[in-house]
Design a protein around this motif. Sequence first.
Motif, PDB file in Angstrom:
ATOM      1  N   UNK A  18       0.831  -1.207   0.000  1.00  7.50           N
ATOM      2  CA  UNK A  18       0.000   0.000   0.000  1.00  7.50           C
ATOM      3  C   UNK A  18       0.865   1.256   0.000  1.00  7.50           C
ATOM      4  N   UNK A  19       1.954   1.225   0.757  1.00  3.57           N
ATOM      5  CA  UNK A  19       2.828   2.401   0.805  1.00  3.57           C
ATOM      6  C   UNK A  19       3.450   2.664  -0.555  1.00  3.57           C
ATOM      7  N   UNK A  20       3.789   1.594  -1.278  1.00  2.00           N
ATOM      8  CA  UNK A  20       4.436   1.778  -2.581  1.00  2.00           C
ATOM      9  C   UNK A  20       3.454   2.177  -3.671  1.00  2.00           C
ATOM     10  N   UNK A  21       2.233   1.642  -3.607  1.00  2.00           N
ATOM     11  CA  UNK A  21       1.307   1.838  -4.720  1.00  2.00           C
ATOM     12  C   UNK A  21       0.413   3.058  -4.573  1.00  2.00           C
ATOM     13  N   UNK A  22       0.105   3.469  -3.345  1.00  2.00           N
ATOM     14  CA  UNK A  22      -0.832   4.583  -3.160  1.00  2.00           C
ATOM     15  C   UNK A  22      -0.513   5.321  -1.871  1.00  2.00           C
ATOM     16  N   UNK A  93      -9.107  -0.302   3.081  1.00  2.00           N
ATOM     17  CA  UNK A  93      -8.609  -0.895   1.829  1.00  2.00           C
ATOM     18  C   UNK A  93      -7.801   0.104   1.008  1.00  2.00           C
ATOM     19  N   UNK A  94      -6.550  -0.243   0.750  1.00  2.00           N
ATOM     20  CA  UNK A  94      -5.673   0.556  -0.105  1.00  2.00           C
ATOM     21  C   UNK A  94      -4.875  -0.422  -0.948  1.00  2.00           C
ATOM     22  N   UNK A  95      -4.923  -0.288  -2.257  1.00  2.00           N
ATOM     23  CA  UNK A  95      -4.187  -1.189  -3.124  1.00  2.00           C
ATOM     24  C   UNK A  95      -5.014  -1.572  -4.329  1.00  2.00           C
ATOM     25  N   UNK A  96      -4.449  -2.457  -5.135  1.00  2.00           N
ATOM     26  CA  UNK A  96      -5.085  -2.794  -6.399  1.00  2.00           C
ATOM     27  C   UNK A  96      -6.264  -3.728  -6.286  1.00  2.00           C
TER      28      UNK A  96
END
Length: 297
Positions: A18-22, A93-96
């Motif tokens: 999550x930290x890397x993507x958003x 929820x955070x992520x793809x």
Amino acid sequence: MATYPTSGQLLVVIDPVARRTDGESVRIAKDVLSAGASTKVCLPEGPEEFARALARRGSRRPVVVGDDRALLRAVSVLHRQRELAECALSVVPVGGVVSLARSLGVPTGTVAAARAVLEGAERRLDLLVDDSDGVVLGALHIPPLSAREVRAGADAGVTAAGAGAGRDWLRTCQSLVRTLVTLPSRPSWASWATAVDGSGAAARLRVEVDGRTVVDLDQPVEAVSVAPGGGGVAAVEVRPLSGPGAEASPLLAEGRTVTVTGADFRYRADAVVSGPVRRRTWRVREAAWGLTLPAQG
């Protein structure tokens, strides 16, 4: 359902994906949670640190900021620690991939999900636990799997046998993906089985629910799905393989124990592809875990 006050102590575990993507959604989640409660933020770099953070949470209520895999990882860790019954989880929820969280009733908007953590209520949910101590929150599916689904499992390097077999699973999945991409876009179960085992014959499964055989090895099946149905039972759907121009009616069953036997089958449980295995049993644990959801008016 147990309602929480807006104040309290939270352990906010932010998944590295999550930290890397958003990063922006992560920042918003932290700001909303910190404004409404005393928070301790943990930034684990891998599964071991993730597990240690949950084990050392003390009296703080754990909040996972991440995608479906992060939620599944948190439930799995607490299950292995035998602390799932006493711990209510929250998730932003955070992520793809957040379809599992959505299906469980968690808002997918960052602000709405964070507010639900602060103002929501705990709902007890059923859980599927297999004979290797793996957990299923939403549903499991036995093939066919798309090439994208198999590739996702290969990227994760996850197998039912554990992390030590990750390299073998990766090689297997990569080989399977190369085969699958050459198949028609909607392959039959027979063609999928041929691609996997090279035998030229459709694989067959025995599905038993509470000891009663729903389908046996003499009847090829197109797909099997199992999901917690509420009230301590699993809902099972078996789709027999149909011939050209025909559509077989699905076979439906409910029960507390589901056993599937077959020749080296794979299955997708929530966000993870596992296998191959020749036999797997899932049992329903009624109200086994708690998830914070928006309070009902």
